[in-house]
Design an enzyme around this catalytic site. Structure first.
Site, short mmCIF file in Angstrom:
data_model
loop_
_atom_site.label_atom_id
_atom_site.label_comp_id
_atom_site.label_asym_id
_atom_site.label_seq_id
_atom_site.Cartn_x
_atom_site.Cartn_y
_atom_site.Cartn_z
N SER A 1 -2.16 18.18 1.19
CA SER A 1 -1.05 17.82 2.08
C SER A 1 0.05 17.97 1.40
O SER A 1 0.97 16.79 1.63
CB SER A 1 -1.84 16.34 2.47
N ARG A 2 0.23 18.84 0.34
CA ARG A 2 1.77 18.45 -0.79
C ARG A 2 2.54 17.47 -1.25
O ARG A 2 3.35 16.54 -1.48
CB ARG A 2 2.90 18.85 0.45
N LEU A 3 1.17 16.43 -1.01
CA LEU A 3 1.56 15.58 -1.74
C LEU A 3 1.20 15.65 -3.01
O LEU A 3 -0.04 14.82 -4.15
CB LEU A 3 0.26 14.00 -0.99
N HIS A 4 2.09 16.46 -3.34
CA HIS A 4 1.50 16.59 -5.21
C HIS A 4 1.74 15.74 -5.90
O HIS A 4 2.47 14.52 -5.82
CB HIS A 4 3.11 17.63 -5.20
N GLN B 1 0.84 27.33 1.16
CA GLN B 1 -0.84 27.28 0.52
C GLN B 1 -1.00 26.31 0.08
O GLN B 1 -0.24 24.92 -0.31
CB GLN B 1 -0.33 28.53 -0.96
#
Length: 216
Positions: free
Chosen positions: A193-196, A12
């Protein structure tokens, strides 16, 4: 069995919010309180559900879901059986970690620290605030010990219900509260983009926290 590629493709993209160093409180407990209140307002089921991770002296870890029952400037409070696996591990290795995950808000809080028991008076007060059947359950169950079958605890429960039908249930000596005093608190906000966003508080001294950002 689930197809491996199907499992790998479960993902997600997060886009609900962001978290910056300028936006967070200088105090991790106040920041936790803000996020916890957000979770309650959002109607998240049991926002106080948390994973507690403990370990043996030789580093063998174990984890389970518990419910947070309070928090103060000192730390995070929960209750359990002192003779359970987690209780035995915390007695020998008083270092632990708790994690909250509020998926609907794309948020996670991870806390590492030291474990201490709360006072007997505090444990007594909380024990007697619980529903009576929960109090009896704490007496009936030899938590984490092997039993022959479910009838062992069901029979004990019935016996104790009759015994304390018209009287107060005494708090077991092997049951009570713990407080996790934090040394590190991480606030995680899901981003695209998983750049949390990962903002971490590290204990500098008794009153001061160092705030840093970690790469996702």
């Amino acid at each position: 069995m689930m197809d491996q590629k199907e499992l790998q493709n479960l993902r997600q993209d997060y886009a609900a919010a962001r978290l910056t160093e300028k936006e967070v409180s200088q105090d991790p407990i106040k920041q936790f309180e803000k996020w916890f209140n957000d979770a309650m307002k959002a109607g998240i089921h049991e926002p106080n559900a948390m994973t507690l991770a403990t370990a043996t002296n030789d580093g063998r870890p174990s984890a389970r879901i518990l419910l947070l029952k309070g928090f103060t400037q000192e730390g995070f409070i929960f209750y359990t059986n002192y003779l359970s696996r987690k209780g035995r591990e915390m007695a020998k290795n008083p270092l632990a970690s708790i994690v909250f995950f509020w998926g609907e808000m794309e948020r996670q809080v991870r806390i590492e620290g030291t474990i201490e028991k709360v006072s007997k008076e505090e444990s007594e007060a909380y024990f007697h605030s619980r529903p009576k059947l929960s109090q009896i359950g704490a007496l009936a169950s030899p938590q984490s010990q092997e039993i022959a079958d479910r009838t062992v605890i069901e029979s004990k429960m019935q016996q104790l219900e009759a015994q304390y039908a018209d009287s107060e249930v005494p708090k077991p000596s092997h049951w009570g509260g713990y407080i996790l005093k934090p040394q590190l608190v991480e606030f995680w906000q899901g981003r695209q983009s998983r750049l949390h966003d990962r903002i971490v508080y590290k204990k500098a001294d008794k009153k001061t926290w160092k705030i840093v950002r970690l790469a996702p």
